[in-house]
Design a protein around this motif. Structure first.
Motif, PDB file in Angstrom:
ATOM      1  N   GLY A  65       2.610   6.693  -3.705  1.00 54.10           N
ATOM      2  CA  GLY A  65       2.850   4.710  -4.315  1.00 54.10           C
ATOM      3  C   GLY A  65       0.879   4.807  -4.182  1.00 54.10           C
ATOM      4  O   GLY A  65       0.047   5.189  -3.235  1.00 54.10           O
ATOM      5  N   VAL A  66       0.273   3.946  -4.995  1.00 57.53           N
ATOM      6  CA  VAL A  66      -1.316   3.450  -4.613  1.00 57.53           C
ATOM      7  C   VAL A  66      -1.384   2.461  -5.200  1.00 57.53           C
ATOM      8  O   VAL A  66      -1.457   2.195  -6.162  1.00 57.53           O
ATOM      9  CB  VAL A  66      -1.789   4.577  -5.294  1.00 57.53           C
ATOM     10  N   THR A  67      -2.179   1.122  -4.348  1.00 60.73           N
ATOM     11  CA  THR A  67      -1.779  -0.159  -4.053  1.00 60.73           C
ATOM     12  C   THR A  67      -3.232  -0.385  -3.475  1.00 60.73           C
ATOM     13  O   THR A  67      -4.194  -0.082  -2.855  1.00 60.73           O
ATOM     14  CB  THR A  67      -1.022  -0.637  -3.539  1.00 60.73           C
ATOM     15  N   LEU A  68      -3.962  -1.797  -4.192  1.00 56.67           N
ATOM     16  CA  LEU A  68      -4.918  -2.004  -4.083  1.00 56.67           C
ATOM     17  C   LEU A  68      -4.388  -3.567  -3.946  1.00 56.67           C
ATOM     18  O   LEU A  68      -3.675  -3.930  -4.285  1.00 56.67           O
ATOM     19  CB  LEU A  68      -5.838  -1.976  -4.871  1.00 56.67           C
ATOM     20  N   VAL A  69      -4.855  -3.936  -2.717  1.00 53.53           N
ATOM     21  CA  VAL A  69      -5.154  -5.039  -1.824  1.00 53.53           C
ATOM     22  C   VAL A  69      -6.241  -6.369  -2.300  1.00 53.53           C
ATOM     23  O   VAL A  69      -6.997  -5.748  -1.395  1.00 53.53           O
ATOM     24  CB  VAL A  69      -4.698  -5.748  -1.289  1.00 53.53           C
TER      25      VAL A  69
END
Length: 335
Positions: free
Chosen positions: A284-288
């Motif tokens: 997964g690749v997540t930006l917060v």
């Protein structure tokens, strides 16, 4: 011909079988015997290395490229000694240290709850080399900090079983830049977690990697929109700091392409916008994104002192960055 630093010459390779064996079972200790903070190393008994890592915090040394390198390891008292455990490498920011990172970002408490080991390495003169122009004396001296972290992981695994599918790297600012460097230059880490940082230097052929990135929109040191920050000096002088990187959303898009991710799902909770993409092989690749937050680690006190306050902004209360990163790590072991 310019003598490029080791990170620039490094060739990506599959995790060596001998290191996998060390990670699963332990082996010979390649660092000095562990010692409690402020204490002296215990004398080996009968010439044998002491068994295991003690509960709590222990301090260790390695010699890498002729340099004495230091790091701490935190082991929860309740962590089983027989089963392979996850390992999180926590990388301090510029002017920080392993001790400072341990006290500032809540990873010991998270390890107690989650059942994992935490390593806190020290940069040389409180910085990490992540590109030809950053950062500080390590960049000027071509220090191989990637090699140091790899050696540290191997040394820890020689003392206690480590799960090779659950080794993670996280860091803030200059430490987050090194986490990205590790993602570019090694295949050791199942996932990396970055706060208030960017990718500097070449990264031509990274392997698919799970990534979570936390960043404030008002960060003036490592701008969310990319380009040089307020402490950028173009990589010149005794303390080079060429920190101009890509815009954070574009950087995340790059890692999503590398991992072959699908379209991201976006959710908003107050000041926090989370853009999460699911990728093949469980990655997964997540930006917060934290609206209005500056250069900081959300939800944790951060370092004290005037120098730290000059480098970091007040932490955002909008989320607990440590809990968010660990939840992501836990959900994304290596394939």
């Amino acid at each position: 011909m310019v003598d490029r630093p080791a990170w620039h010459r490094r060739v990506r390779s599959v995790l060596p079988p001998v290191l996998v064996a060390l990670l699963l079972a332990g082996g010979c200790w390649s660092a000095d015997p562990p010692r409690r903070p402020g204490g002296s190393p215990p004398a080996p008994s009968g010439g044998a290395a002491p068994e295991g890592l003690p509960a709590g915090t222990s301090e260790h040394t390695l010699t890498v490229d002729g340099r004495r390198r230091t790091f701490r390891v935190y082991r929860p008292a309740t962590l089983a000694r027989s089963a392979p455990a996850p390992l999180v490498v926590m990388l301090h920011g510029a002017l920080g240290s392993g001790s400072q990172a341990q006290s500032s970002y809540g990873w010991n408490a998270e390890a107690d709850r989650g059942g994992f080991l935490v390593a806190y390495p020290d940069g040389i003169r409180r910085a990490w080399a992540v590109s030809p122009g950053c950062c500080g004396p390590p960049a000027r001296s071509n220090v191989d900090d990637v090699g140091f972290v790899e050696r540290m992981v191997s040394a820890i695994a020689s003392r206690t079983p480590v799960d090779p599918a659950r080794i993670y790297a996280t860091g803030i600012s200059n430490g987050g830049m090194l986490a990205y460097r590790l993602g570019c230059d090694t295949t050791l880490f199942a996932a990396i977690g970055v706060t208030s940082a960017t990718l500097l230097g070449p990264c031509p052929a990274p392997a698919p990697t799970s990534v979570i990135h936390l960043h404030g929109t008002a960060d003036r040191t490592v701008p969310y929109g990319g380009g040089p920050g307020r402490r950028d000096n173009g990589g010149q002088g005794a303390m080079p700091a060429d920190t101009a990187g890509p815009a954070v959303p574009a950087l995340i898009d790059t890692w999503r392409r590398v991992a072959g991710c699908g379209a991201a799902t976006v959710s908003v909770a107050g000041a926090v916008t989370t853009s999460a993409a699911t990728c093949p092989e469980g990655r997964g690749v997540t930006l917060v994104t934290v609206a209005g937050a500056g250069h900081q680690w959300p939800g944790q006190p951060g370092p004290g002192g005037a120098a730290a306050r000059a480098l970091l902004d007040p932490p955002s209360p909008a989320l607990d960055g440590t809990a968010v990163i660990w939840a992501f790590f836990r959900a994304h072991p290596g394939p």
